[in-house]
Design a protein around this motif. Structure first.
Motif, PDB file in Angstrom:
ATOM      1  N   GLU A  75       0.835  -1.216   0.000  1.00  0.00           N
ATOM      2  CA  GLU A  75       0.000   0.000   0.000  1.00  0.00           C
ATOM      3  C   GLU A  75       0.865   1.260   0.000  1.00  0.00           C
ATOM      4  O   GLU A  75       0.603   2.215  -0.728  1.00  0.00           O
ATOM      5  CB  GLU A  75      -0.919   0.003   1.230  1.00  0.00           C
ATOM      6  N   LYS A  76       1.927   1.245   0.833  1.00  0.00           N
ATOM      7  CA  LYS A  76       2.799   2.431   0.915  1.00  0.00           C
ATOM      8  C   LYS A  76       3.523   2.668  -0.412  1.00  0.00           C
ATOM      9  O   LYS A  76       3.603   3.798  -0.894  1.00  0.00           O
ATOM     10  CB  LYS A  76       3.805   2.244   2.065  1.00  0.00           C
ATOM     11  N   LEU A  77       4.032   1.603  -0.998  1.00  0.00           N
ATOM     12  CA  LEU A  77       4.753   1.733  -2.271  1.00  0.00           C
ATOM     13  C   LEU A  77       3.845   2.333  -3.344  1.00  0.00           C
ATOM     14  O   LEU A  77       4.220   3.297  -4.029  1.00  0.00           O
ATOM     15  CB  LEU A  77       5.251   0.342  -2.703  1.00  0.00           C
ATOM     16  N   ILE A  78       2.658   1.773  -3.477  1.00  0.00           N
ATOM     17  CA  ILE A  78       1.732   2.241  -4.516  1.00  0.00           C
ATOM     18  C   ILE A  78       1.306   3.680  -4.241  1.00  0.00           C
ATOM     19  O   ILE A  78       1.274   4.526  -5.149  1.00  0.00           O
ATOM     20  CB  ILE A  78       0.517   1.296  -4.614  1.00  0.00           C
ATOM     21  N   ARG A  79       1.027   3.989  -2.973  1.00  0.00           N
ATOM     22  CA  ARG A  79       0.581   5.351  -2.626  1.00  0.00           C
ATOM     23  C   ARG A  79       1.677   6.384  -2.922  1.00  0.00           C
ATOM     24  O   ARG A  79       1.438   7.400  -3.547  1.00  0.00           O
ATOM     25  CB  ARG A  79       0.210   5.377  -1.134  1.00  0.00           C
ATOM     26  N   GLU A  80       2.898   6.083  -2.493  1.00  0.00           N
ATOM     27  CA  GLU A  80       3.970   7.089  -2.628  1.00  0.00           C
ATOM     28  C   GLU A  80       4.450   7.260  -4.074  1.00  0.00           C
ATOM     29  O   GLU A  80       5.040   8.271  -4.412  1.00  0.00           O
ATOM     30  CB  GLU A  80       5.145   6.735  -1.706  1.00  0.00           C
ATOM     31  N   LEU A  81       4.215   6.237  -4.904  1.00  0.00           N
ATOM     32  CA  LEU A  81       4.710   6.335  -6.287  1.00  0.00           C
ATOM     33  C   LEU A  81       3.605   6.679  -7.287  1.00  0.00           C
ATOM     34  O   LEU A  81       3.887   6.822  -8.482  1.00  0.00           O
ATOM     35  CB  LEU A  81       5.375   5.017  -6.698  1.00  0.00           C
ATOM     36  N   ALA A  82       2.384   6.820  -6.788  1.00  0.00           N
ATOM     37  CA  ALA A  82       1.242   6.979  -7.705  1.00  0.00           C
ATOM     38  C   ALA A  82       1.449   8.102  -8.713  1.00  0.00           C
ATOM     39  O   ALA A  82       1.081   7.976  -9.874  1.00  0.00           O
ATOM     40  CB  ALA A  82      -0.038   7.211  -6.908  1.00  0.00           C
ATOM     41  N   ARG A  83       2.058   9.200  -8.283  1.00  0.00           N
ATOM     42  CA  ARG A  83       2.233  10.335  -9.199  1.00  0.00           C
ATOM     43  C   ARG A  83       3.676  10.483  -9.688  1.00  0.00           C
ATOM     44  O   ARG A  83       4.040  11.500 -10.262  1.00  0.00           O
ATOM     45  CB  ARG A  83       1.804  11.627  -8.511  1.00  0.00           C
TER      46      ARG A  83
END
Ligand SMILES: Nc1ccn([C@@H]2O[C@H](COP(=O)(O)OP(=O)(O)OP(=O)(O)O)[C@@H](O)[C@H]2O)c(=O)n1
Ligand SMILES: C[C@](O)(CO)[C@H](O)COP(=O)(O)O
Length: 233
Positions: free
Chosen positions: A124-132
């Motif tokens: 979840e953290k990886l996807i959230r922090e890299l989303a943009r």
């Protein structure tokens, strides 16, 4: 037609022999809490709501996969018998085999089969922090110990400043087409981020934690068992 929202796919390289583990079978099939080690790595990826499919890259002559029941992991799991001579070859083969289902701008999370303690919050953290992020990135942890460079007789040649040094983990998350091109051009890389770096780009480091260890030596299997048994939630 291209989706406006990129999707997320996992590629799990699992075609190694585990030579440093020196066990009677490849380490991804060693028992860990009553299941093959790789089961734990796949289970958390298959259960992640953000991930559409999980492609597991097995060796061409893998004889063990079919001996286990993977049905509890559900329909997201896709085995591909196309592993290569190196980890990078296996990942590239997986990207090519999955290409008919994945759009060029979809995200791909490459995760070692040999990291069974991956937790939902890491994903979840990886996807959230890299989303943009335009490039993508990887889970990593800051180096905590003092680092020594050794000479050929194991004598210390130098102390390497640890400032700004991080240990790379997986998942490593990049756009499908960018990663494929980078791996096609790269030589001798041990992770996806190195291939992206060789293309002149700068992957982002997302801070993970030491529980997401790679099972490499026999002791790591005991550590993984302890981590999974003592994890809350
Ligand atoms: N030709 C290869 C080599 C490695 N891997 C996978 O890459 C991950 C990380 O590699 P590593 O820990 O080095 O695994 P092994 O290559 O199996 O171990 P060793 O280096 O000790 O032989 C593992 O999940 C491994 O199965 C792979 O898919 N194809
Ligand atoms: C990708 C990796 O897990 C990052 O730490 C690691 O490099 C893979 O293991 P290997 O021993 O380098 O194949």
């Amino acid at each position: 037609m291209q989706n406006f929202q990129p999707r997320h796919f996992a590629i799990v390289p699992a075609a190694g022999n585990g030579s440093r583990m020196a066990a009677s079978r490849p380490k991804q099939y060693l028992p860990l809490l009553g299941k093959p080690l790789i089961f734990h790595s796949l289970a958390v990826l298959c259960a992640a709501p953000a991930i559409d499919k999980v492609f597991v890259v097995l060796s061409v002559d893998d004889a063990e996969w079919r001996r286990h029941d993977w049905s509890s992991l559900g329909p997201k799991l896709v085995p591909l018998f196309c592993g290569g001579a190196t980890r990078a070859d296996s990942v590239l083969a997986g990207l090519r085999a999955a290409a008919h289902e994945v759009e060029p701008s979809d995200w791909v999370l490459v995760h070692d089969a040999a990291r069974p303690c991956l937790a939902p919050w890491h994903i979840e953290k990886l996807i959230r922090e890299l989303a943009r992020d335009e490039v993508g990135g990887l889970l990593a942890v800051p180096v905590a110990d003092t680092l020594k460079r050794a000479g050929e007789h194991r004598q210390v040649l130098a102390t390497v400043p640890r400032e700004n040094l991080w240990q790379a983990q997986t998942p490593q998350m990049f756009r499908h087409v960018m990663l494929r091109r980078a791996l096609e051009a790269a030589t001798h890389v041990t992770d996806e981020a190195s291939a992206i770096e060789a293309a002149g780009l700068h992957p982002r480091l997302v801070e993970g934690d030491a529980t997401n260890l790679k099972v490499t030596y026999p002791l790591d299997l005991h550590l993984a068992e302890w981590i999974l048994s003592n994890r809350e939630g």
